[in-house]
Design a protein around this motif. Structure first.
Motif, PDB file in Angstrom:
ATOM      1  N   VAL A  78       0.844  -1.206   0.000  1.00  0.00           N
ATOM      2  CA  VAL A  78       0.000   0.000   0.000  1.00  0.00           C
ATOM      3  C   VAL A  78       0.872   1.246   0.000  1.00  0.00           C
ATOM      4  N   LEU A  79       1.940   1.196   0.775  1.00  0.00           N
ATOM      5  CA  LEU A  79       2.868   2.329   0.855  1.00  0.00           C
ATOM      6  C   LEU A  79       3.474   2.619  -0.529  1.00  0.00           C
ATOM      7  N   GLU A  80       3.837   1.534  -1.207  1.00  0.00           N
ATOM      8  CA  GLU A  80       4.430   1.661  -2.545  1.00  0.00           C
ATOM      9  C   GLU A  80       3.403   2.233  -3.529  1.00  0.00           C
ATOM     10  N   LEU A  81       2.172   1.729  -3.413  1.00  0.00           N
ATOM     11  CA  LEU A  81       1.107   2.182  -4.293  1.00  0.00           C
ATOM     12  C   LEU A  81       0.800   3.657  -4.046  1.00  0.00           C
ATOM     13  N   ARG A  82       0.839   4.049  -2.789  1.00  0.00           N
ATOM     14  CA  ARG A  82       0.569   5.451  -2.435  1.00  0.00           C
ATOM     15  C   ARG A  82       1.584   6.375  -3.106  1.00  0.00           C
ATOM     16  N   GLN A  83       2.842   5.904  -3.139  1.00  0.00           N
ATOM     17  CA  GLN A  83       3.903   6.741  -3.723  1.00  0.00           C
ATOM     18  C   GLN A  83       3.724   6.974  -5.222  1.00  0.00           C
ATOM     19  N   THR A  84       2.954   6.075  -5.876  1.00  0.00           N
ATOM     20  CA  THR A  84       2.719   6.253  -7.307  1.00  0.00           C
ATOM     21  C   THR A  84       1.667   7.331  -7.568  1.00  0.00           C
ATOM     22  N   GLY A  85       0.924   7.694  -6.514  1.00  0.00           N
ATOM     23  CA  GLY A  85      -0.126   8.704  -6.651  1.00  0.00           C
ATOM     24  C   GLY A  85      -1.391   8.146  -7.278  1.00  0.00           C
ATOM     25  N   GLN A  86      -1.451   6.817  -7.442  1.00  0.00           N
ATOM     26  CA  GLN A  86      -2.628   6.214  -8.090  1.00  0.00           C
ATOM     27  C   GLN A  86      -3.318   5.217  -7.162  1.00  0.00           C
ATOM     28  N   MET A  87      -3.219   5.491  -5.884  1.00  0.00           N
ATOM     29  CA  MET A  87      -3.747   4.547  -4.899  1.00  0.00           C
ATOM     30  C   MET A  87      -5.253   4.330  -5.044  1.00  0.00           C
ATOM     31  N   LEU A  88      -5.955   5.364  -5.432  1.00  0.00           N
ATOM     32  CA  LEU A  88      -7.410   5.253  -5.503  1.00  0.00           C
ATOM     33  C   LEU A  88      -7.906   4.834  -6.891  1.00  0.00           C
ATOM     34  N   ASP A  89      -6.986   4.489  -7.768  1.00  0.00           N
ATOM     35  CA  ASP A  89      -7.372   4.025  -9.090  1.00  0.00           C
ATOM     36  C   ASP A  89      -7.655   2.519  -9.019  1.00  0.00           C
ATOM     37  N   VAL A  90      -8.938   2.156  -9.201  1.00  0.00           N
ATOM     38  CA  VAL A  90      -9.297   0.740  -9.042  1.00  0.00           C
ATOM     39  C   VAL A  90      -8.669  -0.162 -10.110  1.00  0.00           C
ATOM     40  N   ASN A  91      -8.167   0.457 -11.167  1.00  0.00           N
ATOM     41  CA  ASN A  91      -7.508  -0.349 -12.196  1.00  0.00           C
ATOM     42  C   ASN A  91      -6.032  -0.565 -11.909  1.00  0.00           C
ATOM     43  N   LYS A  92      -5.565   0.040 -10.856  1.00  0.00           N
ATOM     44  CA  LYS A  92      -4.154  -0.088 -10.484  1.00  0.00           C
ATOM     45  C   LYS A  92      -4.039  -1.184  -9.414  1.00  0.00           C
ATOM     46  N   PRO A  93      -3.467  -2.348  -9.737  1.00  0.00           N
ATOM     47  CA  PRO A  93      -3.396  -3.420  -8.740  1.00  0.00           C
ATOM     48  C   PRO A  93      -2.375  -3.130  -7.633  1.00  0.00           C
ATOM     49  N   LEU A  94      -2.570  -3.769  -6.534  1.00  0.00           N
ATOM     50  CA  LEU A  94      -1.667  -3.609  -5.388  1.00  0.00           C
ATOM     51  C   LEU A  94      -0.332  -4.292  -5.714  1.00  0.00           C
ATOM     52  N   PRO A  95       0.793  -3.572  -5.608  1.00  0.00           N
ATOM     53  CA  PRO A  95       2.077  -4.212  -5.973  1.00  0.00           C
ATOM     54  C   PRO A  95       2.603  -5.158  -4.884  1.00  0.00           C
ATOM     55  N   LEU A  96       1.881  -6.236  -4.686  1.00  0.00           N
ATOM     56  CA  LEU A  96       2.264  -7.199  -3.637  1.00  0.00           C
ATOM     57  C   LEU A  96       3.509  -7.966  -4.053  1.00  0.00           C
ATOM     58  N   LYS A  97       4.443  -8.081  -3.110  1.00  0.00           N
ATOM     59  CA  LYS A  97       5.665  -8.834  -3.446  1.00  0.00           C
ATOM     60  C   LYS A  97       5.651 -10.139  -2.650  1.00  0.00           C
ATOM     61  N   THR A 135     -21.985   9.853  -4.099  1.00  0.00           N
ATOM     62  CA  THR A 135     -22.550   8.628  -4.666  1.00  0.00           C
ATOM     63  C   THR A 135     -21.452   7.654  -5.041  1.00  0.00           C
ATOM     64  N   THR A 136     -21.832   6.405  -5.148  1.00  0.00           N
ATOM     65  CA  THR A 136     -20.912   5.359  -5.578  1.00  0.00           C
ATOM     66  C   THR A 136     -20.449   5.671  -6.995  1.00  0.00           C
ATOM     67  N   SER A 137     -19.154   5.552  -7.237  1.00  0.00           N
ATOM     68  CA  SER A 137     -18.718   5.990  -8.555  1.00  0.00           C
ATOM     69  C   SER A 137     -18.261   4.874  -9.493  1.00  0.00           C
ATOM     70  N   VAL A 138     -17.197   4.209  -9.183  1.00  0.00           N
ATOM     71  CA  VAL A 138     -16.624   3.279 -10.163  1.00  0.00           C
ATOM     72  C   VAL A 138     -16.413   1.905  -9.544  1.00  0.00           C
ATOM     73  N   GLY A 139     -16.487   0.851 -10.314  1.00  0.00           N
ATOM     74  CA  GLY A 139     -16.189  -0.483  -9.820  1.00  0.00           C
ATOM     75  C   GLY A 139     -15.300  -1.208 -10.793  1.00  0.00           C
ATOM     76  N   ALA A 140     -14.538  -2.156 -10.327  1.00  0.00           N
ATOM     77  CA  ALA A 140     -13.668  -2.882 -11.249  1.00  0.00           C
ATOM     78  C   ALA A 140     -13.309  -4.240 -10.682  1.00  0.00           C
ATOM     79  N   THR A 141     -13.119  -5.197 -11.544  1.00  0.00           N
ATOM     80  CA  THR A 141     -12.684  -6.523 -11.127  1.00  0.00           C
ATOM     81  C   THR A 141     -11.396  -6.842 -11.857  1.00  0.00           C
ATOM     82  N   LYS A 142     -10.455  -7.379 -11.113  1.00  0.00           N
ATOM     83  CA  LYS A 142      -9.227  -7.759 -11.787  1.00  0.00           C
ATOM     84  C   LYS A 142      -8.972  -9.240 -11.560  1.00  0.00           C
TER      85      LYS A 142
END
Lengths: 243, 299
Positions: free
Chosen positions: B255-274, B292-299
């Motif tokens: 999550v920390l790594e994802l936050r640094q990319t600035g795209q943490m809230l982008d549902v199309n951006k997967p969590l960079p789990l190592k 209101t509820t805005s976007v949904g995504a499944t990966k």
């Protein structure tokens, strides 16, 4: 204590003293290590606080008669471990003596603190005279015939309740209540989810307390909000508004 | 007995403690209040005697007592760690100046200061509404995922809700269509909240929770109060399903790594789990608290 007993006691295994990596993790305040230490020594501390002990204060001998109620012991145990888990207390443990001895010393100091601060009702302390000074014997250990008969009656009611327990709950009951295993262990043993075992436990407790209530054990025990009381409050509010 | 002591409230707390447990700090408060009131202490003792009798340990200490005291200790230790962090921030504030203090507070302060979890098993639920993302498509044969509902726990009628408000309590159901048992993590991410908002597992736990296989819309049981720990604005709720448990530390690092990319809230951006050797299925939804509820995504 003779020499043989002393040597024997010194040779007894002690989780924290005899496991250096655990001791290091404990000193760092690692939560997993603290949990391991707690579950290793908690039961002994419960027994120690229930039994009581003698102590010396201001040139006189006293006996702490032990805690009678479970909530008193639970409160005391959490307080003692909170003191024992403080950074300075963790660093002060030398890692040479058994940790149990160290923990019991903290427990004794807590009782003596309460005694010195004269907190009435918190601890049951009596002064020892010359005759019983040599060995501490706890007062009021034996149960009265009424208590014994009450225990037997309760045992019967528990038996009756368990006979009516659903089979899936019964298996869970054996593992969790009788064998005393943790919820996590029960989940693994029964191949159930954490949520399901938690629900099983809540179900058993709820059914049991309700059963005991039907046996007249609780006066006014209820799990739900009391509808009648709500109605009275609502009536009073409505009445108050229109009068 | 002090004037502030309420028998009714104490009795309710005792009932709750023995029926399904209390949080650490509440438990200690309850014990302290029993010192002041012998009649409430007697009620506690009756429950305790019954609990011991049920466990077949009449007169001796039951393992439940040991667990309870342990829960009180570790609950307080966890809260203590969070308070220490807040104290450090307070000390830093005048030194670093207003701008730096604001940044530090934004990053560190909102990290789970209190539990947002409420048990819904005894709550009268008067209204539940699903909050699902629009235009969401799923393959029903093999999907995993979760759904979010708002819960109306009040007594004054059903309030149909079409959006997520900060005062809401939400609850989840999960779907895990695979045959065998699996593991799940469910947490929220917000821009100004430093660490993940943990729903499952709870704060202080180390790994994912187990979930039964072949389940559709299985309720997870707890309610999450958004007013605690959450902030208004976008909230990405993320679930991770796996065959073996995942460690909380690994997720927090990702999550920390994802936050640094600035795209943490982008549902199309997967969590960079190592994590090697563990297949993780990720599913996330984006909500807006107070919107209101805005976007949904499944990966």
């Amino acid at each position: 204590m003779n020499r043989y007993t002393a040597v024997k006691r010194m040779n007894q295994m002690d989780l924290l003293r005899d496991n250096r990596s655990l001791l290091d993790a404990f000193r760092r305040g690692d939560e997993v290590a603290l949990r391991q230490v707690y579950f290793e020594y908690a039961e002994a501390l419960f027994a120690f606080l229930k039994k009581g002990f003698s102590f010396h204060s201001r040139g006189r001998n006293f006996a702490f008669n032990g805690y009678q109620a479970s909530w008193q012991i639970e409160d005391a145990v959490q307080d003692i471990f909170m003191r024992a888990f403080k950074d300075e207390a963790r660093q002060a443990y030398d890692g040479l003596r058994p940790y149990k001895t160290y923990l019991f010393t903290i427990a004794r100091n807590r009782v003596m603190d309460l005694f010195r601060k004269e907190k009435p009702g918190r601890i049951d302390v009596r002064e020892l005279n010359e005759v019983d000074d040599s060995e501490f014997v706890k007062d009021g250990e034996a149960k009265t015939p009424e208590q014994l008969s009450g225990d037997r009656e309760l045992e019967e009611q528990v038996k009756q309740f368990l006979e009516g327990l659903a089979p899936d709950l019964n298996t869970f009951f054996q593992i969790r209540f009788v064998e005393g295993r943790s919820l996590e262990d029960a989940a693994i043993a029964l191949k159930l989810t954490d949520y399901r075992v938690k629900r099983h436990e809540q179900q058993i407790r709820k059914q049991f307390f309700q059963f005991m209530q039907s046996c007249g054990y609780f006066g006014g025990y209820s799990f739900r909000d009391r509808g009648v009381e709500k109605l009275i409050v609502a009536t009073l509010l409505t009445y108050g508004r229109f009068c | 007995m002090s004037l502030s002591h309420s028998h009714r409230r104490t009795e309710k707390q005792i009932r709750r403690l023995f029926a399904r447990g209390l949080e650490g700090r509440s438990m200690v408060r309850l014990w302290k209040s029993l010192h002041e009131c012998p009649s409430c202490a007697k009620i506690y003792e009756r429950y305790s005697v019954l609990e011991s009798a049920l466990a077949g340990r009449g007169g001796t200490v039951s393992h439940f007592s040991v667990e309870r005291a342990g829960q009180a200790i570790f609950g307080q230790l966890n809260e203590g760690a969070q308070q220490r962090r807040v104290r450090v921030i307070k000390w830093l504030a005048p030194v670093a100046g207003a701008v730096a203090a604001t940044l530090v507070l934004l990053l560190l302060l909102p990290a789970h200061p209190a539990s947002h979890r409420v048990d819904l098993s005894e709550v009268r639920i008067t209204g539940m509404q699903q909050l699902a993302a629009r235009g969401e498509s799923r393959k029903s044969a093999s999907y995993v995922g979760f759904r979010v509902f708002t819960v109306n726990t009040g007594d004054d009628g059903i309030g149909e809700k079409s959006r997520l408000d900060i005062g809401d309590t939400i609850t989840f159901t999960y779907t895990y269509a695979k045959k065998e048992k699996g593991y799940m993590m469910l947490f929220g991410l917000q821009e100004n909240v430093a660490k993940p908002l943990w729903y499952y597992p709870d704060y202080g736990k180390k790994r994912s929770i187990s979930v039964a296989g072949d389940r559709v819309d299985e309720p997870l049981g707890d309610g999450i109060r958004l007013a605690v720990n959450h902030q208004e604005g976008p909230l990405r709720i993320l679930s991770l399903f796996s065959k073996t448990p995942i460690q909380v530390n690994d997720v927090e690092r990702a999550v920390l790594e994802l936050r640094q990319t600035g795209q943490m809230l982008d549902v199309n951006k997967p969590l960079p789990l190592k994590i090697s050797n563990i297949e993780v299925t990720e599913y996330s939804l984006l909500f807006n608290i107070n919107g209101t509820t805005s976007v949904g995504a499944t990966k």
